[in-house]
Design an enzyme around this catalytic site. Sequence first.
Site, PDB file in Angstrom:
ATOM      1  N   LYS A  22       8.817  -8.690  -0.314  1.00 42.68           N
ATOM      2  CA  LYS A  22       8.612  -7.242  -0.442  1.00 42.68           C
ATOM      3  C   LYS A  22       8.261  -6.631   0.916  1.00 42.68           C
ATOM      4  O   LYS A  22       8.849  -5.629   1.320  1.00 42.68           O
ATOM      5  CB  LYS A  22       7.454  -6.976  -1.423  1.00 42.68           C
ATOM      6  N   ASN A  23       7.307  -7.250   1.604  1.00 44.20           N
ATOM      7  CA  ASN A  23       6.795  -6.620   2.824  1.00 44.20           C
ATOM      8  C   ASN A  23       7.751  -6.759   4.018  1.00 44.20           C
ATOM      9  O   ASN A  23       7.565  -6.090   5.039  1.00 44.20           O
ATOM     10  CB  ASN A  23       5.406  -7.172   3.171  1.00 44.20           C
ATOM     11  N   ARG A  92       1.891   2.970   0.552  1.00 42.71           N
ATOM     12  CA  ARG A  92       1.579   3.094   1.972  1.00 42.71           C
ATOM     13  C   ARG A  92       2.755   2.697   2.872  1.00 42.71           C
ATOM     14  O   ARG A  92       2.961   3.281   3.929  1.00 42.71           O
ATOM     15  CB  ARG A  92       0.375   2.203   2.256  1.00 42.71           C
ATOM     16  N   CYS A 116      -6.879   4.196  -0.355  1.00 46.89           N
ATOM     17  CA  CYS A 116      -6.282   3.065  -1.034  1.00 46.89           C
ATOM     18  C   CYS A 116      -7.401   2.255  -1.658  1.00 46.89           C
ATOM     19  O   CYS A 116      -8.490   2.158  -1.089  1.00 46.89           O
ATOM     20  CB  CYS A 116      -5.517   2.241  -0.011  1.00 46.89           C
ATOM     21  N   ARG A 121      -7.682   2.901   4.940  1.00 48.25           N
ATOM     22  CA  ARG A 121      -6.523   2.374   5.674  1.00 48.25           C
ATOM     23  C   ARG A 121      -5.988   3.468   6.594  1.00 48.25           C
ATOM     24  O   ARG A 121      -5.061   4.185   6.250  1.00 48.25           O
ATOM     25  CB  ARG A 121      -5.466   1.865   4.692  1.00 48.25           C
ATOM     26  N   PRO A 122      -6.567   3.546   7.781  1.00 48.56           N
ATOM     27  CA  PRO A 122      -6.167   4.618   8.698  1.00 48.56           C
ATOM     28  C   PRO A 122      -4.761   4.394   9.264  1.00 48.56           C
ATOM     29  O   PRO A 122      -4.185   3.318   9.105  1.00 48.56           O
ATOM     30  CB  PRO A 122      -7.213   4.538   9.805  1.00 48.56           C
ATOM     31  N   ASP A 124      -4.238   5.507  12.633  1.00 48.98           N
ATOM     32  CA  ASP A 124      -4.435   5.857  14.044  1.00 48.98           C
ATOM     33  C   ASP A 124      -3.572   5.017  14.994  1.00 48.98           C
ATOM     34  O   ASP A 124      -3.080   5.514  16.003  1.00 48.98           O
ATOM     35  CB  ASP A 124      -5.926   5.728  14.414  1.00 48.98           C
ATOM     36  N   LEU A 125      -3.370   3.751  14.657  1.00 48.72           N
ATOM     37  CA  LEU A 125      -2.575   2.896  15.559  1.00 48.72           C
ATOM     38  C   LEU A 125      -1.102   3.306  15.555  1.00 48.72           C
ATOM     39  O   LEU A 125      -0.434   3.277  16.584  1.00 48.72           O
ATOM     40  CB  LEU A 125      -2.717   1.418  15.160  1.00 48.72           C
ATOM     41  N   ASP A 307      -3.641 -11.112   1.877  1.00 50.55           N
ATOM     42  CA  ASP A 307      -2.916 -10.942   0.612  1.00 50.55           C
ATOM     43  C   ASP A 307      -3.012 -12.165  -0.303  1.00 50.55           C
ATOM     44  O   ASP A 307      -2.512 -12.129  -1.433  1.00 50.55           O
ATOM     45  CB  ASP A 307      -1.443 -10.600   0.881  1.00 50.55           C
ATOM     46  N   ARG A 399       4.606  -3.979  -8.797  1.00 44.78           N
ATOM     47  CA  ARG A 399       4.903  -3.468  -7.458  1.00 44.78           C
ATOM     48  C   ARG A 399       5.316  -4.611  -6.531  1.00 44.78           C
ATOM     49  O   ARG A 399       5.992  -4.373  -5.533  1.00 44.78           O
ATOM     50  CB  ARG A 399       3.666  -2.795  -6.860  1.00 44.78           C
TER      51      ARG A 399
END
Length: 421
Positions: A22-23, A92, A116, A121-122, A124-125, A307, A399
Amino acid sequence: MDKLIIEGGVRLKGSVRISGSKNAALPILAATILTDEVCVIRNVPNLRDVHLMLRILRTLGAQAEFKKGVVTACSKRLKSYTAPYNLVSKMRASFCVLGPLLARFNKAKVSLPGGCIIGVRPVDLHIKGLKRLNADITVSGGYVHARSDELKGGHIYLGGEFGSSVLATANVLMAAVRAKGTTIIENAACEPEVVDLANFLNKMGAEIEGAGTPAIEIKGVKALKGVEHKVIPDRIEAGTFMTAGAITGGNIVITGIIHKHLSALIDKLEEIGVILERTDSSLRIKAGRNLKPANITTLPYPGFPTDMQAQFMSLLSIIPGVSVITEKIYPDRFMHVAELNRMGAHIQKEGPHAIIAGVKYLSGAPVMASDLRASAALVVAALAAGGKTEVSRVYHIDRGYENIEKKLEALGAKILRIKEN
Ligand code: EPZ
């Protein structure tokens, strides 16, 4: 909302084939935005998150269809550079259309993904990385607005408080392939999913070196072409079945895997006392006699994956002795603790640590899934628990796990899905 009813206590036996990752699939689908030509992506798992990404691509004007694990996508008629809140807020990973949209249109408007359940879960990066590529970025009205006269290569250090970021690396990579000049990403995520994305982009004509290491070098190119690609196997699905085999004292073979993606999990299971036998692309999991407690710290790849933290917690909860899990990626990712305790586990959360005092038995109970991997952990625990467990809100599991109940049933598990409206 569907429920899973699991009658525990069956030793799993047989063989299970692992689906596509998935990822890895999600950023690769986003990357199809980078070309006008048709891309064919194989081994795509049939999952809610994948269908959501396809919906986002269609909303942008792309053609995207899914048939038997194969996605055919064409972004020739892309008409919009806006990924709306109602879709991005659901997943996300959809935030990683930002980089490719910016590369394609020199502008992009993507909803912030929002909070989340597994913690703050920012992004910014992601923003820092894209700014270094000469993009102006502002955040207003819940949207990230990005614009650039011309993307230009830059030197980017992409590390935060919790180390590297998988999707920020993907976002910057997808913008940098079309930027003018050379980009260096330092402290890039080394996850196999990033490598799969880089391999896909290189097939399309990108010039990326070093993916899989903390320093990635990208020479920008003018255009990318349509290609075919096969997504790597899902190491987290594989790991979940490994824990299911171990916790039931079973004897199962998982096939279609890449061993080196599973090294941290194999190592930990061997330390616990699980017997593992490998062939070229398969792994047999046999529970040993005297399983031992273990300490686990989650880390970016090649460390132990966050995970898999919840599923290992289920396994450790019935191993005599005390185990400690330290969560270094998402310090609040412990929603499963309370549910496992409802099944008879003795787990105490202390900040980013969970202290697990192994019990002899878990007992079936009604439990509630709170996020994808926590749901998987509850299913793993239920397979070993005495009696019946009812896992509600299984849409979380849909999901990320293709046909989970069919795959478990084929291994002998007593598992039933109850459809509810
Ligand atoms: C990916 O999320 C995965 N999702 C997650 O899997 C996984 O848990 C995570 O990587 C870590 O391995 C997908 O690939 C779709 P990160 P991602 O950015 O990329 C912090 C699942 O169950 N951070 O690598 O969003 C962040 O808060 C999901 O399949 C910043 O501080 O995670 C975390 O502490 C859940 N600023 C750490 O970095 C940023 O801008 C690593 O997160 C971005 C991240």
